[in-house]
Design a protein around this motif. Structure first.
Motif, short mmCIF file in Angstrom:
data_model
loop_
_atom_site.label_atom_id
_atom_site.label_comp_id
_atom_site.label_asym_id
_atom_site.label_seq_id
_atom_site.Cartn_x
_atom_site.Cartn_y
_atom_site.Cartn_z
N ARG A 122 4.18 7.58 -1.79
CA ARG A 122 3.54 6.62 -0.59
C ARG A 122 3.09 5.43 -1.31
O ARG A 122 2.56 5.35 -2.39
N ALA A 123 2.88 4.53 -0.44
CA ALA A 123 2.43 3.30 -0.95
C ALA A 123 1.30 2.66 0.18
O ALA A 123 1.68 2.76 1.36
N VAL A 124 0.39 2.02 -0.38
CA VAL A 124 -0.59 1.32 0.47
C VAL A 124 -0.40 -0.28 0.08
O VAL A 124 -0.19 -0.64 -1.12
N ILE A 125 -0.02 -1.23 1.10
CA ILE A 125 0.01 -2.71 1.02
C ILE A 125 -1.10 -3.28 1.45
O ILE A 125 -1.32 -3.34 2.79
N PHE A 126 -2.04 -3.83 0.82
CA PHE A 126 -3.17 -4.68 1.30
C PHE A 126 -2.64 -5.93 1.53
O PHE A 126 -1.98 -6.71 0.87
N GLY A 127 -3.15 -6.67 3.01
CA GLY A 127 -2.63 -7.99 3.04
C GLY A 127 -1.33 -7.99 3.56
O GLY A 127 -0.71 -8.96 3.37
N ALA A 128 -0.99 -7.10 4.46
CA ALA A 128 0.33 -6.70 5.08
C ALA A 128 0.69 -7.72 6.05
O ALA A 128 1.77 -7.69 6.60
N SER A 129 -0.32 -8.50 6.76
CA SER A 129 -0.05 -9.30 7.80
C SER A 129 0.48 -10.74 7.26
O SER A 129 0.85 -11.62 7.89
N GLY A 130 0.32 -11.04 6.00
CA GLY A 130 0.53 -12.35 5.39
C GLY A 130 1.95 -12.57 5.09
O GLY A 130 2.68 -11.74 5.11
N ARG A 131 2.47 -13.96 4.69
CA ARG A 131 3.73 -14.05 4.55
C ARG A 131 4.32 -13.19 3.25
O ARG A 131 5.49 -12.57 3.61
N LEU A 132 3.75 -13.04 2.32
CA LEU A 132 4.34 -12.20 1.32
C LEU A 132 4.19 -10.49 1.62
O LEU A 132 5.16 -9.65 1.52
N GLY A 133 3.10 -10.21 2.38
CA GLY A 133 2.71 -8.97 2.60
C GLY A 133 3.79 -8.23 3.79
O GLY A 133 4.21 -7.21 3.59
#
Length: 300
Positions: free
Chosen positions: A2-13
């Motif tokens: 499982r992974a959580v990506i904070f800031g996933a709405s940004g260009r890198l995210g």
């Protein structure tokens, strides 16, 4: 896994979420929350703890940050929260839940006077954004000593609005036809966000397998351009006039932009299977084309 990506709405995210598709992924957003993303305020410890407690991730990636000068200059306290305090809170929560943690930083922690910069080179930021990114690195190290920190240069890729990347903003200026001066001194190393995201996935995989990569890693495209050079390249590729674009020294003269923060990336490919290098000349046309209207053909 499982992974959580904070800031996933940004260009890198957005690219990182895609690169981690072999895992069960939760992406977060706040001000630009969209369908499929969890709404989390990365500056609120309770929000972060609640999400990680629910998902119990194996790896956490922090892509939260505010790099746009027009935004952080107008709301410095809010921008500091997103660049520094969020990094600390996410790092603390990742450590408490036992997840491996990858934090995204910037080449702007360096002053741009003596490139190339190795991961162990002494940081010396020249602007507020660079100082925040350095403070965030220090906060992450203190909160989660086993964290990995990846420094990246300016990124590009498909965007939701022109100002989301320097490259698409330059394309908009090329297409608009209004007279504009673009800096021809400070060198950038535009790197495709999908390439950077693939590196993030490789680092995460290495961390999950117990591989030691060192505290800080660098990744960057190898070819550098000034803003003016990128504008000329865009105009030439699409047969547009660049007569309205003038070469200048605005970014360099201001003193708050490093001249050349080229990153030495040789250590990372030695530790991982190298990510696919994306050549700028091949990748930029489809990225910038939607932002060229209204464009005018070059006169013969």
């Amino acid at each position: 896994m499982r992974a959580v990506i904070f800031g996933a709405s940004g260009r890198l995210g957005r690219s990182v979420v895609h690169a981690f598709a072999d895992m069960t992924v939760t992406g977060t957003a706040f001000s630009r929350s969209t369908s499929g993303l969890a709404t989390v305020d990365a500056t609120a410890a309770d929000d972060i703890e609640r999400l990680l407690g629910r998902d119990q991730p194996d790896v956490v990636v922090n892509c939260v940050g505010e790099r746009r000068p027009a935004v952080w200059a107008g709301a410095p306290a809010q921008a500091r929260d997103r660049n520094v305090d969020a990094a600390r809170l996410i790092a603390e929560a990742a450590r408490r839940c036992g997840a491996r943690f990858l934090h995204i930083s910037s080449d702007y922690v360096f002053d741009g006077k003596t490139p190339p910069y190795r991961p162990g080179s002494l940081p010396n930021p020249v602007n507020t954004y660079g100082r925040w990114k350095l403070l965030a690195e220090e906060a992450v190290r203190a909160a989660c000593p086993d964290a990995a920190i990846l420094r990246l240069p300016v990124l590009y890729g498909p965007v939701q609005f022109a100002a989301e990347t320097n490259l698409t903003e330059i394309a908009r200026q090329v297409g608009a036809g209004a007279r504009v001066e673009l800096d021809d001194v400070c060198v950038r190393y535009p790197t495709h966000a999908d390439e950077a995201a693939e590196v993030c996935r490789l680092i995460a995989g290495a961390l999950l397998h117990g591989q030691h990569l060192g505290t800080v890693a660098h990744w960057s495209a190898e070819q550098g351009f000034t803003k003016y050079q990128m504008a000329r390249l865009i105009a030439r590729r699409f047969g547009l006039s660049a007569d309205h674009i003038r070469a200048g020294e605005a970014d360099a003269v201001s003193g708050d932009r490093p001249i050349d923060c080229r990153l030495d990336c040789q250590d990372l490919p030695a530790a991982l299977h190298p990510a696919r290098r994306r050549l700028f000349h091949a990748e930029f046309p489809p990225v910038v084309e939607p932002w060229l209207l209204p464009a005018r053909p070059a006169t013969s």
